[in-house]
Design an enzyme around this catalytic site. Structure first.
Site, short mmCIF file in Angstrom:
data_model
loop_
_atom_site.label_atom_id
_atom_site.label_comp_id
_atom_site.label_asym_id
_atom_site.label_seq_id
_atom_site.Cartn_x
_atom_site.Cartn_y
_atom_site.Cartn_z
N ASP A 146 -48.52 -5.02 17.42
CA ASP A 146 -47.75 -4.07 16.63
C ASP A 146 -46.89 -4.79 15.60
O ASP A 146 -46.76 -6.03 15.62
CB ASP A 146 -46.87 -3.22 17.54
N LYS B 170 -47.73 -0.26 12.65
CA LYS B 170 -47.38 0.89 11.82
C LYS B 170 -45.86 0.94 11.71
O LYS B 170 -45.16 0.82 12.72
CB LYS B 170 -47.90 2.19 12.44
N MET C 80 -37.11 6.71 17.69
CA MET C 80 -37.51 6.94 16.30
C MET C 80 -36.68 8.06 15.68
O MET C 80 -37.19 9.02 15.10
CB MET C 80 -39.01 7.24 16.22
#
Length: 337
Positions: free
Chosen positions: A87, A107, A223
């Protein structure tokens, strides 16, 4: 001729330990045998599917950020893998442990180096070429890490895999910042939910999985930066008090960590003013008040890290009266035993 040694009556000579007497994986016992069950070669030998001509995939959780918080098994697997798909937010010191090929499939904030479907397909294709693959994900891959999506394709293709747990940022970042998610008399449960919105905002009208307010439940939102206006409004609509403490933790468990303490009613304004960078999570609940009380003894805490506004800095020393009343009523009371 060597003299014979006799044992006094009632004494016993301890028998030498054999390999059958030890527990597999016991570091002390392994050290006495001159080898470690945790050595990379032994890890590979013990893994299902190894020793055959087929490929194998390990899903490894890299931990919350600090390179010292990846598991021993995870770190050793990085040194033995043919390929590591990782990641974007993996610490460089962890990636330095990789001896094979590295592929960045991360991402960040809607910017994808590779779409999820292609990541899953690449993982399966490489394993199909008899490669030993580590799929390195941040935190714990089973907590909002999409591990099942990738593992399902491997299952369909008959490719063996193992999931190696990691330390989740959902629990580690608050704890390291001086905010335990549970505390007797303040919180006896916690909920972890994503606050992520799709880049195209097609899910903008959907509520987040935030439970109805309970004084004894801590809510952790991952997030949480881009959607702060949405989730803070939902908190208020779900009965969360406007003055309920919130901690915003940016880059938790790293040298770039920043913590802002605020309240539900003004969390959006304070976040924008502070300019916190992603990754960021929010901790919502009365346990945030513990941070100010623990600050004096928390080794990694400095006054400059606490960026709360007036009335929040240092956090309240007392539990609010309404919560104190609910505690006496047994809502989240725990006995001293």
């Amino acid at each position: 001729m060597k003299p014979r040694h006799s044992e006094s009556k009632g004494s016993r000579r301890e028998p030498r330990a054999s390999s059958e007497d030890t527990t597999p994986g016991d570091p002390k016992a392994a050290s006495e045998r001159g080898q470690s069950d945790l050595q990379p070669d032994r890890i590979l030998e013990s893994a299902p599917g190894c020793g055959t001509s087929r490929g194998f995939v390990w899903f490894v959780g890299a931990g919350p950020g600090d390179p010292g918080l990846i598991t021993l098994r995870g770190a050793q697997l990085l040194r033995t893998a043919d390929v590591v798909l990782h990641d974007a937010l993996i610490h460089s010191a962890i990636l330095d442990e990789v001896t094979g090929r590295r592929i960045d499939v991360g991402k960040r904030c809607g910017h994808h180096s590779m779409r999820q479907e292609k990541i899953s397909a690449l993982l399966a294709d490489l394993a199909g070429q008899d490669q030993r693959i580590v799929r390195l994900k941040g935190g714990d891959s089973g907590v909002l890490g999409r591990v099942a999506e990738e593992a399902l394709l491997l299952t369909e293709r008959g490719i063996p895999f193992e999931i190696v747990p990691g330390v989740s940022s959902a629990t580690a970042a608050p704890s390291a910042a001086g905010i335990p998610l549970t505390h007797r008399g303040l919180a006896d449960s916690f909920v972890v939910a994503t606050a992520h919105r799709r880049a195209d905002r097609r899910d903008a009208g959907r509520d987040f999985s935030i439970p109805t307010y309970s004084a004894c439940t801590t809510v952790v939102l991952l997030m949480a930066s881009a959607s702060v206006g949405d989730w803070s409004e939902q908190l208020l609509q779900s009965g969360y008090p406007a003055n309920l403490p919130v901690a915003l933790i940016s880059a938790g468990c790293t040298e770039l960590e920043r913590v802002v303490e605020t309240r539900v009613a003004r969390v959006e304004d304070d976040l924008r003013r502070a300019g916190l960078q992603t990754p960021m999570l929010a901790v919502v609940g009365w346990v945030v008040t513990l941070r100010g009380q623990l600050a004096g003894g928390l080794a990694r805490f400095s006054p400059d890290q606490n960026e709360g506004r007036d009335g929040v800095r240092g956090a309240p020393d007392r539990v609010p009266a309404k919560l104190e009343k609910s505690r006496r009523g047994g809502a989240c009371f725990r006995s001293a035993s």
